[in-house]
Design a protein around this motif. Structure first.
Motif, PDB file in Angstrom:
ATOM      1  N   LYS A  98       0.808  -1.223   0.000  1.00 20.33           N
ATOM      2  CA  LYS A  98       0.000   0.000   0.000  1.00 20.33           C
ATOM      3  C   LYS A  98       0.841   1.272   0.000  1.00 20.33           C
ATOM      4  N   SER A  99       2.055   1.203   0.517  1.00 18.02           N
ATOM      5  CA  SER A  99       2.903   2.397   0.546  1.00 18.02           C
ATOM      6  C   SER A  99       3.517   2.707  -0.826  1.00 18.02           C
ATOM      7  N   LYS A 100       3.304   1.819  -1.793  1.00 19.09           N
ATOM      8  CA  LYS A 100       3.803   1.962  -3.159  1.00 19.09           C
ATOM      9  C   LYS A 100       5.309   2.160  -3.204  1.00 19.09           C
ATOM     10  N   LYS A 101       6.022   1.360  -2.406  1.00 19.65           N
ATOM     11  CA  LYS A 101       7.477   1.370  -2.445  1.00 19.65           C
ATOM     12  C   LYS A 101       8.027   0.080  -3.041  1.00 19.65           C
ATOM     13  N   LEU A 102       7.237  -0.992  -3.032  1.00 18.73           N
ATOM     14  CA  LEU A 102       7.655  -2.276  -3.571  1.00 18.73           C
ATOM     15  C   LEU A 102       6.804  -2.583  -4.807  1.00 18.73           C
ATOM     16  N   PHE A 103       7.485  -2.901  -5.918  1.00 18.75           N
ATOM     17  CA  PHE A 103       6.803  -3.110  -7.192  1.00 18.75           C
ATOM     18  C   PHE A 103       7.227  -4.415  -7.842  1.00 18.75           C
ATOM     19  N   HIS A 127      10.476  14.560  -4.527  1.00 18.31           N
ATOM     20  CA  HIS A 127      10.175  14.117  -5.884  1.00 18.31           C
ATOM     21  C   HIS A 127      11.175  13.119  -6.460  1.00 18.31           C
ATOM     22  N   TRP A 128      12.088  12.601  -5.643  1.00 20.80           N
ATOM     23  CA  TRP A 128      13.128  11.718  -6.146  1.00 20.80           C
ATOM     24  C   TRP A 128      13.102  10.384  -5.405  1.00 20.80           C
ATOM     25  N   CYS A 129      13.609   9.345  -6.061  1.00 26.00           N
ATOM     26  CA  CYS A 129      13.735   8.044  -5.418  1.00 26.00           C
ATOM     27  C   CYS A 129      14.938   7.305  -6.005  1.00 26.00           C
ATOM     28  N   ILE A 130      15.456   6.376  -5.246  1.00 22.30           N
ATOM     29  CA  ILE A 130      16.527   5.501  -5.700  1.00 22.30           C
ATOM     30  C   ILE A 130      15.956   4.086  -5.737  1.00 22.30           C
ATOM     31  N   PRO A 131      15.900   3.471  -6.938  1.00 22.03           N
ATOM     32  CA  PRO A 131      15.355   2.114  -7.026  1.00 22.03           C
ATOM     33  C   PRO A 131      16.428   1.048  -6.795  1.00 22.03           C
ATOM     34  N   PHE A 132      16.063   0.011  -6.070  1.00 28.16           N
ATOM     35  CA  PHE A 132      16.886  -1.188  -5.881  1.00 28.16           C
ATOM     36  C   PHE A 132      16.061  -2.357  -6.391  1.00 28.16           C
ATOM     37  N   GLY A 133      16.690  -3.236  -7.140  1.00 26.48           N
ATOM     38  CA  GLY A 133      15.912  -4.317  -7.710  1.00 26.48           C
ATOM     39  C   GLY A 133      16.666  -5.621  -7.850  1.00 26.48           C
ATOM     40  N   ILE A 135      11.187  -4.465  -7.527  1.00 25.18           N
ATOM     41  CA  ILE A 135      11.856  -3.178  -7.354  1.00 25.18           C
ATOM     42  C   ILE A 135      11.397  -2.542  -6.044  1.00 25.18           C
ATOM     43  N   TYR A 136      12.373  -2.070  -5.254  1.00 20.41           N
ATOM     44  CA  TYR A 136      12.078  -1.282  -4.054  1.00 20.41           C
ATOM     45  C   TYR A 136      12.538   0.136  -4.325  1.00 20.41           C
ATOM     46  N   ARG A 137      11.620   1.100  -4.188  1.00 19.30           N
ATOM     47  CA  ARG A 137      11.941   2.497  -4.448  1.00 19.30           C
ATOM     48  C   ARG A 137      12.083   3.247  -3.127  1.00 19.30           C
ATOM     49  N   CYS A 138      13.306   3.665  -2.832  1.00 18.86           N
ATOM     50  CA  CYS A 138      13.624   4.390  -1.610  1.00 18.86           C
ATOM     51  C   CYS A 138      13.504   5.893  -1.887  1.00 18.86           C
ATOM     52  N   SER A 139      12.612   6.577  -1.191  1.00 19.26           N
ATOM     53  CA  SER A 139      12.387   8.008  -1.413  1.00 19.26           C
ATOM     54  C   SER A 139      13.562   8.839  -0.935  1.00 19.26           C
TER      55      SER A 139
END
Length: 128
Positions: free
Chosen positions: A64-69, A114-120, A106-110
């Motif tokens: 629900k936090s829309k950080k994991l895709f 307006h920016w994020c760093i994706p780890f996948g 993909i995990y998107r770290c805020s």
């Protein structure tokens, strides 16, 4: 081998079905690839072969936090190289074209507002 690629592509598409109530965002990706080879047959004058990658997929939020895709995608990739083989009196060019089915988490770290760093991490299968 064609059947394996078809089944892997079908798996990627069907994996999104149980999440159909989720917000899914299609995406297109692309870029350049440069094939470099550092081997005993290569000389200092060898140049990399510029290739291309183009693909499309779907970004599906898992929590629900829309950080994991979950990101299934299908990508067309070209790679290769050009070698100067002066002993043989010419240049050798080889190209490789293949289709790759990707299945990434993909995990998107805020970072900031307006920016994020994706780890996948994920799985892929390719057919040349």
């Amino acid at each position: 081998m064609n059947m394996r690629l078809l089944l892997l592509s079908l798996l990627c598409v069907l994996s999104a079905y149980p999440l159909k109530g989720q917000e899914m965002n299609p995406f297109v990706k692309g870029g350049l690839t440069i094939g470099l080879f550092d081997g005993t047959a290569a000389s200092d004058e060898d140049v990399g072969h510029v290739g291309l990658n183009v693909g499309a997929g779907v970004r599906i939020p898992i929590n629900k936090s829309k950080k994991l895709f979950l990101e299934p995608a299908l990508v067309f990739i070209s790679k290769g190289n050009v070698y100067d083989v002066s002993q043989a009196g010419g240049k050798v060019t080889f190209s490789l074209w293949y289709l790759e089915a990707q299945f990434d988490f993909i995990y998107r770290c805020s970072v900031g507002k307006h920016w994020c760093i994706p780890f996948g991490t994920g799985l892929y299968g390719a057919y040349a």
